[in-house]
Design an enzyme around this catalytic site. Structure first.
Site, PDB file in Angstrom:
ATOM      1  N   SER A  60       0.858  -1.179   0.000  1.00  0.00           N
ATOM      2  CA  SER A  60       0.000   0.000   0.000  1.00  0.00           C
ATOM      3  C   SER A  60       0.892   1.226   0.000  1.00  0.00           C
ATOM      4  CB  SER A  60      -0.890   0.005   1.255  1.00  0.00           C
ATOM      5  OG  SER A  60      -1.540   1.254   1.433  1.00  0.00           O
ATOM      6  N   TYR A 114      -2.463  -0.926  10.435  1.00  0.00           N
ATOM      7  CA  TYR A 114      -2.377  -1.121   8.984  1.00  0.00           C
ATOM      8  C   TYR A 114      -1.053  -0.593   8.449  1.00  0.00           C
ATOM      9  CZ  TYR A 114      -4.005  -1.235   4.114  1.00  0.00           C
ATOM     10  OH  TYR A 114      -4.155  -1.498   2.763  1.00  0.00           O
TER      11      TYR A 114
END
Length: 268
Positions: free
Chosen positions: A144, A157
């Site tokens: 990401s 995350y």
């Protein structure tokens, strides 16, 4: 782009929807045998299987495996290997929850780290040695932009994705010498998407939409423009196209990279 993967076996974790489904479809279009995986009911499995068949997969099977459980992951890789040698591993399975450090619970932290980081570690450590024996293998970790930059309220995350980028670099170094230009070698890379149209970002879109009387498109536009200079979301198929290229023999020297698809987000 034509990149003949006919007969190659590709396991894509979390491949019944979103980015995982799109990556699996892109690999299927090149003739790969697709090992589907994810949390899915019978109808979802059937639908994903149909997508793969219509895309041109030379074969399709669904495999179970809880990405929080190292023993289940080992059984998953063994089951795929029993079907045929695993050539391409795409670690896509992931979960997300936006929460401040103050409100973060231990259970949320443990779950996100387990699925998004530890799960990838365990698939890689079982798959890579066998890829090395054959002189060809591709590991593509769907990280990401949050493996490259941080955002508020995403501590577990961000930590998992930064960890995944680092883990991928270590694995790339350990296997860089394997194989040859002719065999294709063994490479490990990350793809780092920015805002991408998937169910994973839907809660964030709807949270913004509340400011606009529930207008989803207005909420989405505000969310994307805040970080992504292009102001455009990516389509999951764009991640699939890059994954296909990384699997090509010509990419034998592309390893240890983290490639953003983020509309300029991490260029700022």
């Amino acid at each position: 782009m034509k990149n003949d993967l006919n007969g190659r076996i590709a396991l894509v974790t979390g491949s019944v929807q979103g980015i995982g489904l799109a990556v699996a479809q892109s690999l299927a279009e090149q003739g790969a045998r697709i090992a589907l995986h994810g949390l899915a009911d019978v109808a979802q499995i059937a639908q994903a299987t149909t997508v793969m068949q219509e895309a041109g997969a030379s074969d399709v099977r669904f495999f179970e495996g809880d990405m929080r459980d190292p023993d289940a992951i080992e059984a998953l890789i063994d089951a795929v290997d029993a079907w045929g040698p695993l050539d391409i591993l795409v670690n896509n399975a992931g979960i997300q929850k936006t929460v401040s450090l103050k409100d973060l619970t231990r259970d949320t932290w443990d779950a996100i780290i387990a699925v998004n980081l530890s799960g990838a570690l365990h698939t890689m450590r079982h798959a890579l040695p066998k890829m090395a024996e054959r002189g060809y293998g591709r590991v593509i970790n769907i990280a990401s932009v949050h493996g490259l930059v941080a955002s508020k309220d995403k501590a577990p995350y961000v930590a998992a994705k930064f960890g995944l980028v680092g883990l991928s670099k270590v694995a790339a170094l350990e296997y860089a010498h394997v194989g040859s230009k002719e065999s294709g070698g063994v490479t490990v890379n990350c793809i780092c998407p920015g805002w991408t149209d998937t169910p994973l970002i839907e809660p964030q879109i709807m949270a913004r939409a509340e400011k606009y009387g529930g207008d989803r498109e207005a909420g989405k536009a505000e969310l994307v423009a805040e970080k992504q200079p292009s102001t455009r979301t990516a389509d999951p198929s764009e991640i699939g196209a890059l994954a296909v290229w990384l699997c090509a023999p010509i990419a034998h020297n592309v390893t240890g990279t983290s490639i953003p698809i983020d509309g300029g987000w991490t260029a700022q």
